[in-house]
Design an enzyme around this catalytic site. Structure first.
Site, mmCIF file in Angstrom:
data_model
loop_
_atom_site.group_PDB
_atom_site.id
_atom_site.type_symbol
_atom_site.label_atom_id
_atom_site.label_comp_id
_atom_site.label_asym_id
_atom_site.label_seq_id
_atom_site.Cartn_x
_atom_site.Cartn_y
_atom_site.Cartn_z
ATOM 1 N N GLN A 98 4.270 -11.571 3.357
ATOM 2 C CA GLN A 98 4.006 -11.921 2.126
ATOM 3 C C GLN A 98 5.038 -11.205 1.008
ATOM 4 O OE1 GLN A 98 0.013 -9.956 2.142
ATOM 5 N NE2 GLN A 98 1.143 -8.359 3.658
ATOM 6 N N HIS B 191 -11.732 1.546 -4.653
ATOM 7 C CA HIS B 191 -11.865 2.122 -3.487
ATOM 8 C C HIS B 191 -13.187 2.844 -3.171
ATOM 9 C CE1 HIS B 191 -7.536 1.179 -3.528
ATOM 10 N NE2 HIS B 191 -7.822 0.603 -2.467
ATOM 11 N N ASP C 32 -3.536 -3.186 10.062
ATOM 12 C CA ASP C 32 -3.049 -3.813 8.854
ATOM 13 C C ASP C 32 -1.784 -4.574 9.380
ATOM 14 O OD1 ASP C 32 -2.952 -3.666 5.560
ATOM 15 O OD2 ASP C 32 -1.266 -4.771 6.754
ATOM 16 N N ASP D 193 -2.321 -8.411 13.525
ATOM 17 C CA ASP D 193 -3.519 -9.107 12.930
ATOM 18 C C ASP D 193 -4.726 -8.774 13.330
ATOM 19 O OD1 ASP D 193 -4.724 -11.409 11.822
ATOM 20 O OD2 ASP D 193 -5.024 -12.412 13.954
ATOM 21 N N ASP E 99 -10.831 -4.917 4.287
ATOM 22 C CA ASP E 99 -10.090 -4.737 2.850
ATOM 23 C C ASP E 99 -8.662 -5.385 2.736
ATOM 24 O OD1 ASP E 99 -9.400 -3.830 0.225
ATOM 25 O OD2 ASP E 99 -8.336 -2.030 0.988
ATOM 26 N N THR F 245 -6.432 -8.917 1.579
ATOM 27 C CA THR F 245 -6.087 -9.863 0.547
ATOM 28 C C THR F 245 -6.778 -10.967 0.418
ATOM 29 O OG1 THR F 245 -4.579 -10.628 2.190
ATOM 30 C CG2 THR F 245 -3.572 -9.207 0.271
ATOM 31 N N PRO G 13 -2.031 -14.382 5.482
ATOM 32 C CA PRO G 13 -2.324 -13.808 6.557
ATOM 33 C C PRO G 13 -4.027 -13.560 6.788
ATOM 34 C CG PRO G 13 -0.923 -12.211 5.947
ATOM 35 C CD PRO G 13 -0.869 -12.975 4.687
#
Ligand code: SAM
Length: 307
Positions: free
Chosen positions: A38, A69, A113, A145, A163, A165, A172
């Site tokens: 990204q 959060h 992540d 992933d 959490d 994108t 992704p």
């Protein structure tokens, strides 16, 4: 020549739609680059302080990241009586880890992540977001992933936080918003497990993502509950969802929330308490009506992409 604060000389424009955008006056560009997955920018804005931007979207801002959060983490942590083993999917900045480890029951906390470079840049440029959480001995971070991770683990979790994108074309995360993915999530939860996720804008003009995620989760979980919190830097009421086959965030008696926060000796929350809980889960009639009109189901071969 002195640099005027208003109007700002440089602007970051976050598009929410091809015809809509939110402009932020930029004091300083701190970092700009492209990872394997990204585009990443870290900017200092006049209004909201330092911001993390991925693929053109503000992920979190210094001024109000605590709202996002705390809203994502604490309702699920509180409705689960024994949140010991927790998985975080995404979570780049590490602020979700910071909130989760405030709960003394946590024994094991794994974050997956896909983007090691984003996580490292966050540690370097946004250290207050994680506030040392990456060094906590309970925390284990994997860079891969998250769907692949879930497909290949036999572990069962008390809570899975998602959490990630927003599902933009070509990023992704879009395969983590589908029915097939949520079926995997429920399989990897214990019988009384809970999942909580960021679930798109609650503005009724941009509601497709939230409505579709809600419908899709309904196919997999018995209790699916939308809630929202106003995030000033997003300039909107942002949506979240809690889903479980056992527990409900709607049914929880408000006074019990404050008692439980005190019993767990958590004394530094700035946003979440019983009043905020009640407020977040009380959706207005137009939002509830808009949600009931949304029929879309997200599937691997019918993915959803937002702007
Ligand atoms: N607060 C955010 C927001 O506004 O949506 C989300 C925070 S966090 C920065 C999002 C993280 O999700 C990023 O670090 C990104 O690398 C991660 N991510 C995206 N797709 C992923 C995937 N397939 N597996 C694991 N992590 C993923």
């Amino acid at each position: 020549m002195s640099s005027p604060v208003f109007p700002a000389w440089k602007w970051f424009i976050e598009f929410t739609h091809p015809t809509q955008a939110h402009m932020h006056g930029v004091k300083r560009y701190v970092y700009s680059g492209k990872t394997q997955f990204q585009d990443i920018e870290i900017i200092d804005t006049y209004f909201f302080g330092r911001c993390l931007v991925l693929d053109g979207k503000i992920q979190s801002a210094q001024f109000d990241e605590y709202i996002y959060h705390e809203a994502l983490i604490h309702p699920a942590m509180i409705i689960h009586p024994h949140p010991r083993e927790i998985l975080v999917i995404g979570g780049g900045e590490g602020a979700v880890l910071r909130e989760i480890i405030k709960h003394p029951q946590v024994e094991k906390l794994v974050m997956v992540d896909i983007d090691q470079e984003v996580v490292e840049l966050c540690q370097r440029y946004l250290p207050e977001w994680s506030n040392g959480a990456f060094e906590d001995p309970k925390v284990d971070v994997h860079f891969m992933d998250a769907r692949e991770y879930l497909e290949n683990t036999d572990y069962r979790w008390d809570i899975i936080f998602i959490d990630i994108t927003e599902p933009l074309d070509d990023n992704p995360s879009y395969r983590l918003f589908t029915k097939e993915f949520y079926q995997l999530v429920v399989q990897k939860l214990k019988k009384n497990g809970v999942t909580a996720l960021q679930a798109g804008n609650l503005n009724t003009a941009f509601f497709e993502c939230h409505g579709a995620v809600y419908n899709t989760l309904k196919l997999v979980f018995k209790n699916v509950e939308s809630y929202g919190a106003f995030i000033p830097s997003y300039d909107t009421n942002w949506g979240f969802i809690i889903a479980s086959n056992e527990y409900s965030a709607l049914g929880v008696y408000p006074a019990k929330i404050d008692t439980e926060i005190a019993r767990r000796n958590i004394n530094d929350l700035r946003f979440y308490d019983s009043q905020s809980h009640t407020n977040m889960f009380a959706l207005t009639k137009d939002v509830r009506d808009r949600r009931s009109k949304e029929k879309r189901i997200i599937e691997d071969d019918k993915p959803l992409f937002t702007y």
